[in-house]
Design an enzyme around this catalytic site. Structure first.
Site, mmCIF file in Angstrom:
data_model
loop_
_atom_site.group_PDB
_atom_site.id
_atom_site.type_symbol
_atom_site.label_atom_id
_atom_site.label_comp_id
_atom_site.label_asym_id
_atom_site.label_seq_id
_atom_site.Cartn_x
_atom_site.Cartn_y
_atom_site.Cartn_z
ATOM 1 C CB ILE A 132 -0.929 0.012 1.239
ATOM 2 C CG1 ILE A 132 -1.679 -1.325 1.362
ATOM 3 C CG2 ILE A 132 -1.903 1.181 1.124
ATOM 4 C CD1 ILE A 132 -2.550 -1.694 0.195
ATOM 5 C CE LYS A 133 3.303 4.364 -5.182
ATOM 6 N NZ LYS A 133 3.404 4.647 -6.647
ATOM 7 C CB VAL A 134 1.444 5.611 3.011
ATOM 8 C CG1 VAL A 134 1.188 6.771 3.972
ATOM 9 C CG2 VAL A 134 0.451 4.479 3.259
#
EC number: 2.2.1.2
Length: 383
Positions: free
Chosen positions: A140-142
């Protein structure tokens, strides 16, 4: 040694990922071919990539029409489309994930860019995405914002793989690295495993040179022709700042992974949070189209390439091991020189601007895509 530079890369300790995902590359078998012939080890995506993929293909039309008939919102339709692509890509990369013991084989998906400064919203959406996709090798890209760092720590502590995106400054990278470490430490404290969690820190490159080069040209115009020596000195800095910044970031990576806190985690099976070079397509035609590949080979790193740069590198990259470790003193000196009164480029200001602009560059295509899906749904559904 292979004649394909991309296949050499792994022997130098660097993995090649691709910055692109479309249903077409999945369904035509192109992605499998890239894994076999280009040594691809992972994949990243973002709202801008999906906007192009969905708007430029009819492969999504049936799903959009079906979603509209089920009275789903444009966001629900969007998520159903990208989740399916991400799941299929994760399945394709699963053998690499298993063979590398969870080092590579990841596919990244980004939370809504509207949540860049929302800790609780980022955590909630990341968990929802992770549980909905149900693939061990999804990341998951944050975004690397102050709020993002707090979210990263919490997500790692929950066992969710995280790709920290939109990192421009070394200080922000340092915060991302320590957020990862704190998340792992929380798991150790709770007697939870840490050998099955991965994270990468995506350090953006070409956008830095684009913005700094513009400031250099502006400064040259301010100085005028009477200050030719100063102008020449400024021109010598063009195109060098992003790579210098990356080399300093790599030294920071080495410093952090040499710390006692990291060593304690490594003994328990923790994986390095590898630096991932992003924004690697050259924007200035005067620079080599593989500039951000050739100069940044290093152990425990990833280079994520858009398709055009991937093919350019396969054709004419000139690689050597650990080039990221060359001219490090000069990289530090370059950043000091930017403070000189003749130059006066405030890099803190530049990098802060780039972060906010980066968020905006994902917000706009995200909003545009939702609007486009809604319009397509109406056009595809008989009245």
């Amino acid at each position: 040694m292979s004649t394909n530079p991309l296949l050499e890369m792994q022997s130098y300790g660097q993995s090649i990922w691709m910055d692109n995902l479309t249903r077409e590359v999945i369904e035509t078998g192109e992605l499998n071919q890239l894994i076999e012939n280009r040594g691809l080890r992972g994949l990243t995506s973002n709202p801008a990539i999906f906007e192009k993929a969905i708007n430029n293909s009819d492969r999504y039309d049936q799903a959009i029409q079906s979603g509209h008939q089920q009275e789903k919102s444009s966001q629900e339709i969007y998520e159903s489309l990208v989740f399916e692509d991400i799941r299929k890509a994760c399945d394709i990369f699963r053998p690499i994930y298993e063979e590398s013991n969870g080092l590579d084989g990841y596919v990244s998906i980004e939370v809504s860019p509207h949540l860049a400064h929302d800790i609780k919203g980022t955590i909630a959406e990341a968990i929802r995405f992770y549980e909905a996709i149900e693939k061990e090798n999804v990341m998951i890209k944050v975004p690397g914002t102050l709020e993002g760092f707090a979210a990263i720590e919490q997500l790692i502590s929950r066992g969710i793989n995280v790709n920290v995106t939109l990192l421009f400054s070394v200080d922000n990278y340092r915060q991302a690295a320590w957020a990862y470490i704190r998340g792992l430490e929380a798991r150790v404290k709770n007697n939870q495993p840490i050998d099955n969690i991965a994270s990468v820190a995506s350090f953006f490159l070409s956008r830095i040179d684009t913005k700094v080069d513009k400031r250099i040209e502006q400064r040259i115009r301010e100085l005028g022709t009477e200050s030719l020596n100063k102008s020449m000195r400024l021109r010598e800095l063009k195109g060098d700042v992003a790579v210098a910044n990356a080399k300093i970031a790599y030294q920071t990576f080495k410093e952090i992974t040499a710390s006692s806190r990291w060593k304690a985690l490594e003994e328990k099976g923790a994986k390095f949070q590898r630096l991932l070079w992003a924004s690697t397509s050259t924007k200035d035609p005067d620079y080599s189209d593989v500039k951000y590949v050739n100069e940044l080979v290093g152990e425990h790193t990833i280079n994520t390439l858009p398709p055009t740069t991937l093919e350019a590198c396969a054709d004419h990259c000139d690689l050597s091991p650990n080039r990221i470790e060359t001219d490090v003193d000069e990289a530090y000196q370059l950043f000091e020189s930017l403070k000189h009164p003749d130059i006066k480029i405030n890099m803190d200001e530049v990098l802060d601007e780039l972060l906010e602009e980066g968020i905006e560059k994902f917000v706009n295509p995200y909003d545009s895509l939702l609007e486009s899906i809604e319009n397509q749904a109406k056009q595809l559904t008989p009245s």
